[in-house]
Design a protein around this motif. Structure first.
Motif, short mmCIF file in Angstrom:
data_model
loop_
_atom_site.label_atom_id
_atom_site.label_comp_id
_atom_site.label_asym_id
_atom_site.label_seq_id
_atom_site.Cartn_x
_atom_site.Cartn_y
_atom_site.Cartn_z
N TYR A 118 -24.70 10.87 -160.27
CA TYR A 118 -24.43 10.30 -161.58
C TYR A 118 -23.28 9.31 -161.53
CZ TYR A 118 -27.34 14.08 -163.49
OH TYR A 118 -28.37 14.94 -163.77
N GLY A 119 -23.41 8.26 -162.36
CA GLY A 119 -22.38 7.24 -162.42
C GLY A 119 -21.36 7.50 -163.51
N ALA A 120 -20.40 6.58 -163.63
CA ALA A 120 -19.33 6.71 -164.61
C ALA A 120 -18.64 5.36 -164.77
CB ALA A 120 -18.33 7.78 -164.17
N TYR A 121 -17.76 5.29 -165.78
CA TYR A 121 -16.92 4.12 -165.98
C TYR A 121 -15.48 4.57 -166.20
CZ TYR A 121 -21.16 1.39 -166.96
OH TYR A 121 -22.38 0.77 -166.87
N LEU A 122 -14.55 3.67 -165.89
CA LEU A 122 -13.18 3.80 -166.34
C LEU A 122 -12.98 2.68 -167.35
CD1 LEU A 122 -10.58 5.48 -165.86
CD2 LEU A 122 -9.79 3.60 -164.42
N LEU A 123 -12.87 3.05 -168.62
CA LEU A 123 -12.90 2.11 -169.75
C LEU A 123 -11.49 1.84 -170.26
CD1 LEU A 123 -15.22 0.89 -171.73
CD2 LEU A 123 -14.45 2.70 -173.29
N SER A 124 -11.21 0.59 -170.58
CA SER A 124 -9.91 0.24 -171.16
C SER A 124 -9.83 0.75 -172.60
CB SER A 124 -9.69 -1.27 -171.13
OG SER A 124 -10.57 -1.94 -172.01
N GLU A 125 -8.65 1.21 -172.99
CA GLU A 125 -8.45 1.59 -174.38
C GLU A 125 -8.51 0.36 -175.28
OE1 GLU A 125 -8.30 4.51 -175.47
OE2 GLU A 125 -7.50 5.84 -173.93
N GLU A 126 -8.00 -0.74 -174.83
CA GLU A 126 -7.94 -1.96 -175.63
C GLU A 126 -9.22 -2.78 -175.50
OE1 GLU A 126 -4.49 -4.50 -175.66
OE2 GLU A 126 -3.30 -2.92 -174.70
#
Length: 319
Positions: A118-126
């Motif tokens: 399974y994949g994932a992201y590291l997402l910016s808060e802004e």
């Protein structure tokens, strides 16, 4: 791009369904800090923590016309519900947010456990509108990663600058994640795998099939790329994003790789008005860990078990 570690300093990931602070909830890791004035660069990574970023699952928007007309603010909930209803077919997908840690001043991302599919992201808060983003990346081989820009809060919807460091990959091109599936790959490459997730003998290759190819306004040749790219080392990326439907320009180690006008390009399945409605004038940044499917011809050549990508020196200038 679509197909779809056991390291020190691991920041324990949030349980996706555990409450308001879980992967898609209210801010998990804090904000980036004081804004600089326009045209002045500011850091998005302090080199020590993941402050300003949050891990989320990689949930592709289903290919179902019901999702196409949803208001942007309803899309995430609808997609999550879709995957909740098919837990028996993809157990653990909603909970998988990858493994993200800071090691030696760099963000390191990979599957958790290392053989997870399974994949994932590291997402910016802004969110960011018009900008120039600069960073350094060092992906293992093979690792299918990328940099999402103008992304919806779901993470998987937006423009992706490709960092497909794997067979049949492109680096510095652009892909339309859940916004038409267009592929802008000025060149495609492959290479020979070495121990330690390294590569040698990079050379041109045939592309993957099944994508809507687009000719960019400007596209580097493979030879241009190879002169600029530092094999098995850190490489500097600069990404410019300008306009409501942006002109996206990429450079690697100072060499221009791609320029794409997303307002004027013509390709099957791409609706610029719909894209503008879904993404709005500003969006998140995100780093990608791609899913792996053994049914896909690439198989484990998309992302080898235990492979990671590293990111550091991340800064943005808002324009």
């Amino acid at each position: 791009m679509p197909s779809p570690l056991t390291r020190r300093g691991f920041l324990a990931h949030a349980s996706y369904l555990g409450g308001a602070a879980a992967a898609f909830g209210s801010p998990l890791l804090g904000a980036f800090g004081a804004r600089a004035s326009a045209t002045e660069p500011r850091s998005l990574f302090d080199g020590k923590t993941l402050r300003g970023w949050r891990p989320i699952p990689r949930l592709a928007v289903p290919k179902d016309p019901r999702f196409a007309d949803l208001p942007p603010e309803e899309l995430k909930a609808a997609v999550v519900k879709f995957y909740e209803e098919r837990r028996d077919k993809e157990p653990g997908k909603l909970e998988h947010v990858g493994r993200w840690e800071v090691v030696d001043g760099a963000i390191v991302g990979g599957h958790e456990p290392p053989d997870s599919m399974y994949g994932a992201y590291l997402l910016s808060e802004e969110k960011f509108g018009d900008f120039e983003l600069e960073l350094e990346a060092r992906p293992d081989w093979p690792a299918d990663t990328g940099i999402m820009i103008r992304a919806h809060e779901l993470g998987s919807v937006g423009f992706q600058v490709l960092v497909d460091h794997r067979p049949k990959g492109c680096i510095g091109g652009v892909y339309g994640n859940s916004i038409g599936g267009f592929l802008v790959a000025p060149f495609v490459m492959t290479g020979d795998k070495l121990p330690g997730y390294r590569v040698e003998h990079l050379r041109p290759s045939e592309p993957e099939s099944g994508f809507h190819g687009v000719t960019p306004t400007y596209g580097a040749t493979f030879e241009d790329f190879l002169r600029a790219w530092k094999v098995n080392d850190w490489n500097h990326f600069r990404i410019r994003c300008l306009g409501a439907l942006p002109v996206i320009t990429t450079w690697i180690n100072g060499a221009k790789i791609c320029e794409l006008d997303t307002a004027t390009m013509k390709v099957a399945g791409y609706d610029p008005e719909a894209v503008a409605r879904v993404l709005g004038r500003a969006g998140h940044l995100a780093f990608e860990i791609h899913d792996v499917s053994l049914k896909n011809p690439l198989g484990l050549d998309r992302w080898a078990p235990g492979a990671v990508c590293r990111w550091r020196k991340i800064s943005i200038t808002e324009l």
